[in-house]
Design a protein around this motif. Structure first.
Motif, mmCIF file in Angstrom:
data_model
loop_
_atom_site.group_PDB
_atom_site.id
_atom_site.type_symbol
_atom_site.label_atom_id
_atom_site.label_comp_id
_atom_site.label_asym_id
_atom_site.label_seq_id
_atom_site.Cartn_x
_atom_site.Cartn_y
_atom_site.Cartn_z
ATOM 1 N N ASN A 26 68.391 51.153 48.407
ATOM 2 C CA ASN A 26 66.952 50.928 48.576
ATOM 3 C C ASN A 26 66.292 50.542 47.259
ATOM 4 O O ASN A 26 65.368 49.728 47.237
ATOM 5 C CB ASN A 26 66.279 52.163 49.167
ATOM 6 C CG ASN A 26 66.558 52.314 50.646
ATOM 7 O OD1 ASN A 26 66.801 51.344 51.352
ATOM 8 N ND2 ASN A 26 66.529 53.539 51.128
ATOM 9 N N GLU A 27 66.753 51.096 46.164
ATOM 10 C CA GLU A 27 66.211 50.731 44.848
ATOM 11 C C GLU A 27 66.553 49.284 44.518
ATOM 12 O O GLU A 27 65.713 48.531 44.033
ATOM 13 C CB GLU A 27 66.753 51.685 43.777
ATOM 14 C CG GLU A 27 66.311 51.344 42.365
ATOM 15 C CD GLU A 27 64.811 51.467 42.127
ATOM 16 O OE1 GLU A 27 64.364 51.051 41.041
ATOM 17 O OE2 GLU A 27 64.075 51.947 43.008
ATOM 18 N N ILE A 28 67.772 48.870 44.785
ATOM 19 C CA ILE A 28 68.179 47.479 44.546
ATOM 20 C C ILE A 28 67.348 46.549 45.427
ATOM 21 O O ILE A 28 66.865 45.512 44.973
ATOM 22 C CB ILE A 28 69.684 47.304 44.816
ATOM 23 C CG1 ILE A 28 70.498 48.111 43.794
ATOM 24 C CG2 ILE A 28 70.085 45.832 44.784
ATOM 25 C CD1 ILE A 28 71.961 48.296 44.147
ATOM 26 N N THR A 29 67.158 46.935 46.674
ATOM 27 C CA THR A 29 66.347 46.142 47.602
ATOM 28 C C THR A 29 64.928 45.984 47.078
ATOM 29 O O THR A 29 64.362 44.883 47.082
ATOM 30 C CB THR A 29 66.329 46.810 49.000
ATOM 31 O OG1 THR A 29 67.664 46.827 49.504
ATOM 32 C CG2 THR A 29 65.413 46.086 49.959
ATOM 33 N N ARG A 30 64.332 47.070 46.597
ATOM 34 C CA ARG A 30 62.969 47.014 46.067
ATOM 35 C C ARG A 30 62.887 46.084 44.866
ATOM 36 O O ARG A 30 61.987 45.243 44.771
ATOM 37 C CB ARG A 30 62.505 48.418 45.664
ATOM 38 C CG ARG A 30 61.050 48.473 45.189
ATOM 39 C CD ARG A 30 60.703 49.834 44.613
ATOM 40 N NE ARG A 30 61.452 50.126 43.401
ATOM 41 C CZ ARG A 30 61.181 49.616 42.198
ATOM 42 N NH1 ARG A 30 60.179 48.769 42.040
ATOM 43 N NH2 ARG A 30 61.901 49.953 41.149
ATOM 44 N N LEU A 31 63.838 46.194 43.956
ATOM 45 C CA LEU A 31 63.835 45.359 42.751
ATOM 46 C C LEU A 31 63.960 43.876 43.084
ATOM 47 O O LEU A 31 63.237 43.039 42.547
ATOM 48 C CB LEU A 31 64.956 45.784 41.804
ATOM 49 C CG LEU A 31 64.779 47.140 41.112
ATOM 50 C CD1 LEU A 31 66.069 47.555 40.407
ATOM 51 C CD2 LEU A 31 63.617 47.091 40.139
ATOM 52 N N VAL A 32 64.894 43.544 43.975
ATOM 53 C CA VAL A 32 65.081 42.138 44.351
ATOM 54 C C VAL A 32 63.840 41.614 45.062
ATOM 55 O O VAL A 32 63.365 40.513 44.767
ATOM 56 C CB VAL A 32 66.352 41.960 45.212
ATOM 57 C CG1 VAL A 32 66.423 40.545 45.786
ATOM 58 C CG2 VAL A 32 67.604 42.269 44.400
ATOM 59 N N ALA A 33 63.302 42.386 45.999
ATOM 60 C CA ALA A 33 62.101 41.950 46.721
ATOM 61 C C ALA A 33 60.945 41.708 45.765
ATOM 62 O O ALA A 33 60.226 40.710 45.894
ATOM 63 C CB ALA A 33 61.719 42.978 47.782
ATOM 64 N N ASN A 34 60.770 42.594 44.794
ATOM 65 C CA ASN A 34 59.703 42.406 43.805
ATOM 66 C C ASN A 34 59.909 41.143 42.983
ATOM 67 O O ASN A 34 58.953 40.426 42.685
ATOM 68 C CB ASN A 34 59.605 43.616 42.879
ATOM 69 C CG ASN A 34 58.931 44.803 43.540
ATOM 70 O OD1 ASN A 34 58.335 44.682 44.604
ATOM 71 N ND2 ASN A 34 59.039 45.963 42.916
ATOM 72 N N ARG A 35 61.154 40.866 42.600
ATOM 73 C CA ARG A 35 61.439 39.696 41.765
ATOM 74 C C ARG A 35 61.214 38.379 42.496
ATOM 75 O O ARG A 35 60.846 37.379 41.880
ATOM 76 C CB ARG A 35 62.881 39.739 41.253
ATOM 77 C CG ARG A 35 63.174 40.839 40.258
ATOM 78 C CD ARG A 35 62.556 40.616 38.886
ATOM 79 N NE ARG A 35 62.988 39.421 38.229
ATOM 80 C CZ ARG A 35 64.016 39.332 37.400
ATOM 81 N NH1 ARG A 35 64.728 40.397 37.137
ATOM 82 N NH2 ARG A 35 64.315 38.186 36.840
#
Length: 196
Positions: A26-35
């Motif tokens: 979920n953290e990786i998902t959040r980071l990619v979505a933000n980028r």
């Protein structure tokens, strides 16, 4: 990363209790979505729940929202794991004492495969909340990331299985792959694969 406003970004595997951030889907998902300016969908489920919880999770609408994204994905980004029984750091849900995992040379999305790229099952693996290897073969763009000599066999076998069609690696690993593939003689994967 290229801006992709509104694109849905979802994990390909449930979470686990490893403390390192690179295991936190979920953290990786959040980071990619933000980028990329996308919308994150989170998967609030363990990667390998017990039988009762697994049944309950599959009926949960928030879990279904993510699971239904997988067959319709246009791109998947994944790491390639080294052979599970040689790793010093592996998700705790992986049954490293399982006899069947002796044949595993690597994994993507916590799904293990052998030297030929064929799936390797393990006890309880039918409860794994992760995209199926077969589903990865039908996603148009599948990008794998792997670095290091310990992953050469994992990369080659994953390519043979057709689980990714793009690879991001470093020059030393790329050179070692070319040498290993030349010495192997039976090729990696045909088609439109790219190495970056």
């Amino acid at each position: 990363l290229t801006p992709l406003p509104g694109v849905v970004v979802a994990p390909t595997v449930g979470g686990n209790d490893q403390p390192d951030e690179w295991y936190q889907t979920n953290e990786i998902t959040r980071l990619v979505a933000n980028r990329v300016g996308g919308r994150p969908y989170y998967l609030f489920a363990p990667a390998l729940p017990g039988p009762v919880l697994h049944e309950s999770l599959l009926g949960d609408p928030s879990i279904q929202r993510v699971l239904h994204q997988w067959p319709h994905a246009r791109c998947a980004l994944m790491g390639i794991g080294a052979p599970p029984l040689t790793r010093s750091d592996i998700p705790q849900f992986v049954p490293t004492g399982s006899t069947s995992l002796r044949a595993a040379v690597g994994d993507v999305c916590s799904r293990f495969y052998d030297r030929n790229g064929d799936p390797v099952e393990f006890e309880g693996g039918d409860r794994l909340i992760a995209v199926e290897l077969e589903a990865l073969r039908h996603i148009p763009v599948t990008i794998a990331i792997a670095v290091g000599r310990d992953k050469i066999g994992s990369i080659i076998a994953g390519a043979r299985g057709g689980y990714f069609n793009r690879l991001v690696t470093d020059p030393a690993t790329a050179d070692a792959l070319l040498v290993a593939n030349g010495a192997d003689g039976d090729g990696v994967a045909g088609g439109d694969g790219e190495v970056s």
